[in-house]
Write a protein that holds these residues in place. Structure first.
Motif, PDB file in Angstrom:
ATOM      1  N   ARG A  52      13.267  63.628  14.086  1.00  0.00           N
ATOM      2  CA  ARG A  52      12.899  62.356  14.725  1.00  0.00           C
ATOM      3  C   ARG A  52      12.418  62.654  16.137  1.00  0.00           C
ATOM      4  NH1 ARG A  52      17.706  58.935  15.136  1.00  0.00           N
ATOM      5  NH2 ARG A  52      18.159  60.257  16.904  1.00  0.00           N
ATOM      6  N   TYR A  61       9.088  59.951  12.530  1.00  0.00           N
ATOM      7  CA  TYR A  61       9.888  60.825  11.687  1.00  0.00           C
ATOM      8  C   TYR A  61       8.971  61.792  10.955  1.00  0.00           C
ATOM      9  CZ  TYR A  61      13.774  57.677  12.510  1.00  0.00           C
ATOM     10  OH  TYR A  61      14.761  56.940  13.099  1.00  0.00           O
ATOM     11  N   PRO A  93       8.956  45.122   8.268  1.00  0.00           N
ATOM     12  CA  PRO A  93      10.130  45.822   7.732  1.00  0.00           C
ATOM     13  C   PRO A  93      11.366  45.588   8.605  1.00  0.00           C
ATOM     14  CG  PRO A  93       8.225  47.284   7.868  1.00  0.00           C
ATOM     15  CD  PRO A  93       7.857  46.025   8.582  1.00  0.00           C
ATOM     16  N   ASP A  94      12.515  45.436   7.956  1.00  0.00           N
ATOM     17  CA  ASP A  94      13.763  45.232   8.681  1.00  0.00           C
ATOM     18  C   ASP A  94      14.050  46.381   9.639  1.00  0.00           C
ATOM     19  OD1 ASP A  94      14.191  42.804   7.453  1.00  0.00           O
ATOM     20  OD2 ASP A  94      15.520  43.610   5.912  1.00  0.00           O
ATOM     21  N   ALA A  95      13.675  47.597   9.252  1.00  0.00           N
ATOM     22  CA  ALA A  95      13.913  48.757  10.113  1.00  0.00           C
ATOM     23  C   ALA A  95      13.162  48.612  11.435  1.00  0.00           C
ATOM     24  CB  ALA A  95      13.483  50.042   9.409  1.00  0.00           C
ATOM     25  N   ASP A  96      11.934  48.076  11.388  1.00  0.00           N
ATOM     26  CA  ASP A  96      11.166  47.858  12.608  1.00  0.00           C
ATOM     27  C   ASP A  96      11.832  46.811  13.487  1.00  0.00           C
ATOM     28  OD1 ASP A  96       9.406  49.679  11.581  1.00  0.00           O
ATOM     29  OD2 ASP A  96       7.728  48.283  11.347  1.00  0.00           O
ATOM     30  N   GLU A  98      15.005  46.126  13.613  1.00  0.00           N
ATOM     31  CA  GLU A  98      16.196  46.744  14.201  1.00  0.00           C
ATOM     32  C   GLU A  98      15.832  47.644  15.372  1.00  0.00           C
ATOM     33  OE1 GLU A  98      18.539  48.668  11.182  1.00  0.00           O
ATOM     34  OE2 GLU A  98      18.488  46.880   9.915  1.00  0.00           O
ATOM     35  N   ILE A  99      14.754  48.408  15.245  1.00  0.00           N
ATOM     36  CA  ILE A  99      14.328  49.303  16.322  1.00  0.00           C
ATOM     37  C   ILE A  99      13.989  48.502  17.573  1.00  0.00           C
ATOM     38  CG2 ILE A  99      12.474  50.857  17.076  1.00  0.00           C
ATOM     39  CD1 ILE A  99      12.432  51.915  14.159  1.00  0.00           C
ATOM     40  N   GLU A 108      17.761  39.979  16.658  1.00  0.00           N
ATOM     41  CA  GLU A 108      16.830  40.368  15.596  1.00  0.00           C
ATOM     42  C   GLU A 108      15.788  39.276  15.353  1.00  0.00           C
ATOM     43  OE1 GLU A 108      18.595  41.958  12.046  1.00  0.00           O
ATOM     44  OE2 GLU A 108      19.587  43.567  13.151  1.00  0.00           O
TER      45      GLU A 108
END
Length: 130
Positions: A52, A61, A93-96, A98-99, A108
């Motif tokens: 990362r 990544y 995306p949920d990951a984005d 969260e970031i 959020e």
């Protein structure tokens, strides 16, 4: 600057230069990485090397390893169907989310709103919330 020929820089010197430029590099202890493609397949990396890079709030990544291709599992399509029930939030995306929330300290919901306003651009969403 990087020297001639194919030798390149030694890894320690490269890490020092990246750190000076504000780029942090960390190894991720991953057992498996799964990438679901739009055409219903999964690329599965078993025991990959994952690195990362964090460059000014933008995480990248790198995955090194051999991937196997397989049909997407039934649970994945169920997750997509559940996402379809929401409005247009399935595009981000949920990951984005969260970031952006972690980087800015925003909720959020606010992070998702910022991402939607900038068409999913992580860096622009972070700037918008700072």
């Amino acid at each position: 600057m990087f020297g001639g020929g194919g030798g390149g820089l030694n890894p320690r010197k490269m890490q020092q230069m990246m750190k000076q430029m504000g780029i942090d590099v960390d190894d991720v202890d991953a057992e498996e990485v799964v990438i679901r493609t739009a055409d219903g397949e999964e690329l599965v990396f078993s025991d990959p090397e994952v690195t990362r890079m964090d460059a000014r709030g933008q995480q990248t990544y790198q995955i090194v390893g051999d991937a196997e291709t397989r049909e997407a599992s039934g649970s994945a399509s169920g997750a997509v169907e559940a996402g379809d029930a929401e409005s247009s939030t399935d595009e981000i995306p949920d990951a984005d989310v969260e970031i952006v929330a972690q980087r800015t300290g925003a909720s959020e919901d606010k992070a998702r709103e910022a991402l939607e306003a900038v068409d999913g651009d992580l860096a622009a969403a972070v700037e918008r919330l700072e």
